[in-house]
Write a protein that holds these residues in place. Structure first.
Motif, PDB file in Angstrom:
ATOM      1  N   LEU A 229      -5.407   5.398   0.418  1.00  0.00           N
ATOM      2  CA  LEU A 229      -4.409   6.441   0.208  1.00  0.00           C
ATOM      3  C   LEU A 229      -3.005   5.837   0.114  1.00  0.00           C
ATOM      4  O   LEU A 229      -2.177   6.249  -0.719  1.00  0.00           O
ATOM      5  CB  LEU A 229      -4.469   7.446   1.359  1.00  0.00           C
ATOM      6  N   GLY A 230      -2.736   4.820   0.941  1.00  0.00           N
ATOM      7  CA  GLY A 230      -1.438   4.150   0.893  1.00  0.00           C
ATOM      8  C   GLY A 230      -1.175   3.487  -0.441  1.00  0.00           C
ATOM      9  O   GLY A 230      -0.039   3.460  -0.931  1.00  0.00           O
ATOM     10  N   ASN A 231      -2.212   2.926  -1.062  1.00  0.00           N
ATOM     11  CA  ASN A 231      -2.047   2.336  -2.391  1.00  0.00           C
ATOM     12  C   ASN A 231      -1.658   3.391  -3.419  1.00  0.00           C
ATOM     13  O   ASN A 231      -0.771   3.169  -4.247  1.00  0.00           O
ATOM     14  CB  ASN A 231      -3.346   1.644  -2.816  1.00  0.00           C
ATOM     15  N   TYR A 232      -2.321   4.555  -3.357  1.00  0.00           N
ATOM     16  CA  TYR A 232      -1.991   5.621  -4.310  1.00  0.00           C
ATOM     17  C   TYR A 232      -0.571   6.147  -4.082  1.00  0.00           C
ATOM     18  O   TYR A 232       0.118   6.534  -5.029  1.00  0.00           O
ATOM     19  CB  TYR A 232      -3.012   6.752  -4.209  1.00  0.00           C
TER      20      TYR A 232
ATOM     21  N   LEU B 170      -7.662  -9.925  -4.856  1.00  0.00           N
ATOM     22  CA  LEU B 170      -7.249  -8.737  -4.105  1.00  0.00           C
ATOM     23  C   LEU B 170      -8.231  -7.612  -4.437  1.00  0.00           C
ATOM     24  O   LEU B 170      -7.936  -6.684  -5.176  1.00  0.00           O
ATOM     25  CB  LEU B 170      -5.812  -8.341  -4.482  1.00  0.00           C
ATOM     26  N   SER B 171      -9.385  -7.696  -3.855  1.00  0.00           N
ATOM     27  CA  SER B 171     -10.470  -6.784  -4.219  1.00  0.00           C
ATOM     28  C   SER B 171     -10.722  -5.703  -3.180  1.00  0.00           C
ATOM     29  O   SER B 171     -11.597  -4.854  -3.365  1.00  0.00           O
ATOM     30  CB  SER B 171     -11.763  -7.572  -4.443  1.00  0.00           C
ATOM     31  N   ASP B 172     -10.000  -5.720  -2.055  1.00  0.00           N
ATOM     32  CA  ASP B 172     -10.156  -4.657  -1.068  1.00  0.00           C
ATOM     33  C   ASP B 172      -8.823  -3.938  -0.893  1.00  0.00           C
ATOM     34  O   ASP B 172      -7.772  -4.414  -1.313  1.00  0.00           O
ATOM     35  CB  ASP B 172     -10.656  -5.206   0.270  1.00  0.00           C
ATOM     36  N   SER B 173      -8.845  -2.796  -0.232  1.00  0.00           N
ATOM     37  CA  SER B 173      -7.651  -1.947  -0.115  1.00  0.00           C
ATOM     38  C   SER B 173      -6.541  -2.614   0.677  1.00  0.00           C
ATOM     39  O   SER B 173      -5.358  -2.414   0.387  1.00  0.00           O
ATOM     40  CB  SER B 173      -8.026  -0.606   0.535  1.00  0.00           C
ATOM     41  N   ARG B 174      -6.912  -3.408   1.690  1.00  0.00           N
ATOM     42  CA  ARG B 174      -5.877  -4.034   2.515  1.00  0.00           C
ATOM     43  C   ARG B 174      -5.096  -5.066   1.720  1.00  0.00           C
ATOM     44  O   ARG B 174      -3.852  -5.039   1.715  1.00  0.00           O
ATOM     45  CB  ARG B 174      -6.477  -4.682   3.748  1.00  0.00           C
TER      46      ARG B 174
ATOM     47  N   TYR C 167      -0.755  -4.788   0.166  1.00  0.00           N
ATOM     48  CA  TYR C 167       0.448  -5.626   0.211  1.00  0.00           C
ATOM     49  C   TYR C 167       1.038  -5.832  -1.183  1.00  0.00           C
ATOM     50  O   TYR C 167       2.257  -5.845  -1.361  1.00  0.00           O
ATOM     51  CB  TYR C 167       0.127  -6.969   0.860  1.00  0.00           C
ATOM     52  N   LEU C 168       0.169  -5.970  -2.194  1.00  0.00           N
ATOM     53  CA  LEU C 168       0.675  -6.144  -3.555  1.00  0.00           C
ATOM     54  C   LEU C 168       1.348  -4.873  -4.053  1.00  0.00           C
ATOM     55  O   LEU C 168       2.463  -4.919  -4.595  1.00  0.00           O
ATOM     56  CB  LEU C 168      -0.477  -6.518  -4.491  1.00  0.00           C
ATOM     57  N   SER C 169       0.699  -3.731  -3.876  1.00  0.00           N
ATOM     58  CA  SER C 169       1.252  -2.480  -4.384  1.00  0.00           C
ATOM     59  C   SER C 169       2.567  -2.131  -3.688  1.00  0.00           C
ATOM     60  O   SER C 169       3.523  -1.682  -4.335  1.00  0.00           O
ATOM     61  CB  SER C 169       0.243  -1.337  -4.237  1.00  0.00           C
ATOM     62  N   TRP C 170       2.620  -2.378  -2.386  1.00  0.00           N
ATOM     63  CA  TRP C 170       3.861  -2.047  -1.679  1.00  0.00           C
ATOM     64  C   TRP C 170       4.951  -3.092  -1.897  1.00  0.00           C
ATOM     65  O   TRP C 170       6.133  -2.783  -1.764  1.00  0.00           O
ATOM     66  CB  TRP C 170       3.576  -1.821  -0.195  1.00  0.00           C
ATOM     67  N   PHE C 171       4.555  -4.305  -2.242  1.00  0.00           N
ATOM     68  CA  PHE C 171       5.578  -5.271  -2.666  1.00  0.00           C
ATOM     69  C   PHE C 171       6.309  -4.742  -3.898  1.00  0.00           C
ATOM     70  O   PHE C 171       7.544  -4.760  -3.961  1.00  0.00           O
ATOM     71  CB  PHE C 171       4.946  -6.624  -2.976  1.00  0.00           C
ATOM     72  N   PHE C 172       5.544  -4.255  -4.875  1.00  0.00           N
ATOM     73  CA  PHE C 172       6.168  -3.723  -6.088  1.00  0.00           C
ATOM     74  C   PHE C 172       6.944  -2.444  -5.788  1.00  0.00           C
ATOM     75  O   PHE C 172       8.024  -2.219  -6.352  1.00  0.00           O
ATOM     76  CB  PHE C 172       5.106  -3.464  -7.164  1.00  0.00           C
ATOM     77  N   ALA C 173       6.415  -1.592  -4.919  1.00  0.00           N
ATOM     78  CA  ALA C 173       7.111  -0.342  -4.598  1.00  0.00           C
ATOM     79  C   ALA C 173       8.448  -0.617  -3.915  1.00  0.00           C
ATOM     80  O   ALA C 173       9.479  -0.020  -4.259  1.00  0.00           O
ATOM     81  CB  ALA C 173       6.230   0.536  -3.710  1.00  0.00           C
ATOM     82  N   LEU C 174       8.451  -1.538  -2.940  1.00  0.00           N
ATOM     83  CA  LEU C 174       9.698  -1.853  -2.237  1.00  0.00           C
ATOM     84  C   LEU C 174      10.668  -2.622  -3.136  1.00  0.00           C
ATOM     85  O   LEU C 174      11.886  -2.421  -3.060  1.00  0.00           O
ATOM     86  CB  LEU C 174       9.396  -2.647  -0.972  1.00  0.00           C
ATOM     87  N   ALA C 175      10.112  -3.505  -4.000  1.00  0.00           N
ATOM     88  CA  ALA C 175      10.976  -4.198  -4.968  1.00  0.00           C
ATOM     89  C   ALA C 175      11.589  -3.188  -5.931  1.00  0.00           C
ATOM     90  O   ALA C 175      12.767  -3.304  -6.303  1.00  0.00           O
ATOM     91  CB  ALA C 175      10.171  -5.248  -5.738  1.00  0.00           C
ATOM     92  N   GLY C 176      10.798  -2.180  -6.321  1.00  0.00           N
ATOM     93  CA  GLY C 176      11.331  -1.134  -7.185  1.00  0.00           C
ATOM     94  C   GLY C 176      12.432  -0.346  -6.505  1.00  0.00           C
ATOM     95  O   GLY C 176      13.441   0.000  -7.126  1.00  0.00           O
ATOM     96  N   ALA C 177      12.267  -0.068  -5.220  1.00  0.00           N
ATOM     97  CA  ALA C 177      13.298   0.647  -4.475  1.00  0.00           C
ATOM     98  C   ALA C 177      14.566  -0.191  -4.355  1.00  0.00           C
ATOM     99  O   ALA C 177      15.690   0.316  -4.488  1.00  0.00           O
ATOM    100  CB  ALA C 177      12.770   1.011  -3.082  1.00  0.00           C
ATOM    101  N   TRP C 178      14.409  -1.489  -4.104  1.00  0.00           N
ATOM    102  CA  TRP C 178      15.565  -2.388  -3.981  1.00  0.00           C
ATOM    103  C   TRP C 178      16.341  -2.464  -5.285  1.00  0.00           C
ATOM    104  O   TRP C 178      17.571  -2.369  -5.296  1.00  0.00           O
ATOM    105  CB  TRP C 178      15.075  -3.770  -3.556  1.00  0.00           C
TER     106      TRP C 178
END
Length: 589
Positions: free
Chosen positions: A30-33, A151-155, A159-170
């Protein structure tokens, strides 16, 4: 850049929470979505919250990037990292084509065109079975690898998806706090005013539209490699509506708001899939109905979204007075008395009405020239013709010998002309300092990419210093960090002058700047104008306050019914019979 406790807390949660949950936890999925939705919503923050444009096509841009990477990796053997820029470029190309046609249009044209675009792409993706697999979709999309680790599991993907999300916010935060960010907000509120201090609103809107597609494209790339399977459904019009609802519900005018909205809508979507079929007694996609009801409730009780409602209860950062070096001056040297601005045979017709007829006069370096006349004489129309807000029916305007007739207002401003308006054109949601800093737009050069990567902070600091100095010159520095919507009419006029001064103009065109000022403020205004002239600024002034005008200007041009009635010194005009009869009423002693 100092990080707020809220930002540090969000980063800490992203780093720690995945370690506390199983690698394939539903909540990590859910966090990835949420991260994918937040990236799309960040694009809407820039597009809708900042630039004032509404798009129902963000899921389509997401789909372009997703299908691009799926086709290139699963069928052509490309590395997923290589397809990231390729997918984003494809999304950008779609935005350029669509935005080039509609982004500059006003009203409902952009939303309608993006609806049609999203529906058309969905149909194409679903029917082109040879390429896209139709509604069955594409499978066997390879996972992303980082340093050889899949990166084949949700965990790990979290980290990859939220790296991009936080980089996008920055990057979005950096852009917001830059000359481009201010220009975006100004273009949203008043495109004419934005053009008057050097912004090209049409070109800027197109660039923001394309930039929003970049955020959606990155989200599409992440989605494809997380799911390792795609079909057209996640990129439908319904999905676009969901992303827009998420952004608006959380607060489309703030970065934390779009993250809050993405989390809220994504979480509700999963919950409602289980709850609504039980309520209705049958299965179906009822979520969109629930989204609409939730959005109505939020807009009723929190019109700007949930985050602004929450933010009022949080401690606010202490404003900092900008210090340091300002921007380099761009004042050009010249001979006193030389002709700077020349108006020749200027005429403007609105159908059968002739607002300005055969107006001709010259403005010389170092003087204060007054343009006066009764209400309806055509003075403001003449101002708009000089600054290219209006195109003349006949005649031309030359600045330092160069014809400026027909140039767009932002190009005229860049030459060294700055203006105010008859009714102040300012931006109430911005601070006084930010409003003044808009005037430095043409004195700075940082583009979108430079600003987003944080490389323009030195220039930005210099812009704020310059704006603060302009506020000091007009006596508003003590209000620098206050929102402009709290100012009096007189203060708004002084702020508009400060914005013009921040552009370091050669010619300052003031349209009724003393209207609304008290007697003491008018004296301060007159002293300010004389000081500016001594510093090398040349002034063209329109005002109805005869006591102010007669005691301030060097020469007068009197208009009557759109024509030039007379021209000369204040004393000559006070004793001119035509002027007395048409305007003054009696000779002024």
């Amino acid at each position: 850049m100092r990080l707020s406790p809220l930002t540090l807390g969000a980063v800490a949660l992203v780093l720690i929470v995945p370690l506390l949950l199983p690698a394939s936890s539903f909540y990590l999925s859910l966090g990835n979505y949420v991260a994918f939705g937040a990236l799309v919503a960040l694009g809407l923050y820039l597009l809708t919250g900042m630039a004032g444009m509404t798009s129902f096509g963000q899921a389509a841009f997401m789909g372009l990037a997703a299908y691009t990477t799926a086709l290139l990796t699963s069928e052509r053997g490309f590395s997923p990292w290589l397809t990231l820029p390729i997918g984003v470029l494809v999304a950008m190309a779609g935005a350029v084509v669509l935005g080039g046609i509609t982004a500059r249009l006003k009203g409902h044209y952009l939303p309608l065109s993006t609806i049609a675009w999203c529906m058309a792409l969905y149909i194409v993706l679903g029917s082109w079975t040879e390429l896209t697999g139709g509604h069955t979709g594409l499978r066997n999309i390879p996972p992303v690898s980082v340093f050889g680790l899949e990166l084949s599991d949700s965990r790990s993907f979290f980290y990859l998806s939220w790296f991009f999300a936080l980089a996008g916010a920055w990057t979005a935060w950096n852009l917001t706090n830059s000359r481009i960010g201010r220009a975006m907000r100004a273009s949203k509120g008043d495109a004419i005013a934005a053009a008057s201090f050097g912004v090209n609103p049409g070109a800027l809107k197109l660039r923001v539209f394309v930039l929003s597609a970049v955020y959606a494209g990155v989200a599409g790339w992440l989605y494809a490699h997380y799911q390792q399977f795609i079909n057209p459904s996640p990129f439908s019009l319904e999905a676009s509506i969901k992303y827009l609802i998420a952004a608006v519900a959380g607060g489309v005018g703030s970065i934390p708001g779009v993250f809050l909205g993405a989390g809220l809508v994504t979480g509700l979507e999963e919950a409602l899939k289980d709850i609504l079929p039980v309520i209705f007694g049958r299965t179906g996609n009822y979520e969109i109905i629930a989204y609409g009801l939730i959005l109505v409730l939020i807009l009723m009780f929190a019109p700007k979204g949930l985050w602004p409602f929450i933010e009022r209860y949080l401690p606010q950062p202490r404003p900092i007075t900008p210090k340091g070096e300002g921007l380099p001056t761009r004042m050009a040297a010249g001979q006193p008395g030389e002709v700077l601005l020349e108006v020749s045979g200027l005429t403007k017709r609105f159908g059968g009405l002739v607002a300005v007829s055969d107006m001709s006069f010259q403005l010389r370096r170092g003087e204060i020239l007054g343009l006066i006349g009764p209400n309806g004489a055509g003075k403001s129309t003449c101002f708009n013709l000089i600054t290219s807000v209006l195109v003349p029916s006949e005649g031309e305007v030359r600045f330092k010998g160069q014809t400026i007739t027909g140039k767009p207002p932002y190009a005229v401003h860049k030459l060294g002309l700055a203006r105010t308006f008859q009714h102040p054109h300012l931006f109430p949601e911005m601070t006084v300092l930010e409003n003044a800093a808009l005037g430095t737009y043409t004195r700075t050069t940082a583009g979108i990419l430079t600003a987003m990567l944080g490389f323009a902070r030195g220039e930005e600091q210099a812009s704020l210093v310059e704006a603060y100095r302009a506020l000091e010159r007009v006596g508003l520095a003590h209000l620098a960090h206050q929102k402009a919507d709290g100012l009096t009419v007189g203060q708004l006029r002084l702020l508009e002058i400060a914005r013009a001064l921040a552009s370091n103009p050669e010619v300052l065109l003031l349209d009724e700047p003393a209207a609304g000022l008290r007697a003491g403020e008018k004296r301060q205004f007159a002293a300010l104008i004389r000081k500016l002239v001594n510093e090398g600024v040349t002034v063209l002034l329109v005002d109805h306050d005869m006591e102010l005008v007669m005691g301030l200007v060097d020469r007068l041009v009197v208009m009557h019914y759109g024509e030039k009635l007379a021209e000369g010194t204040p004393k000559e005009m006070q004793n001119n019979k035509k002027v007395i009869e048409a305007y003054l009423g009696e000779a002024v002693a």
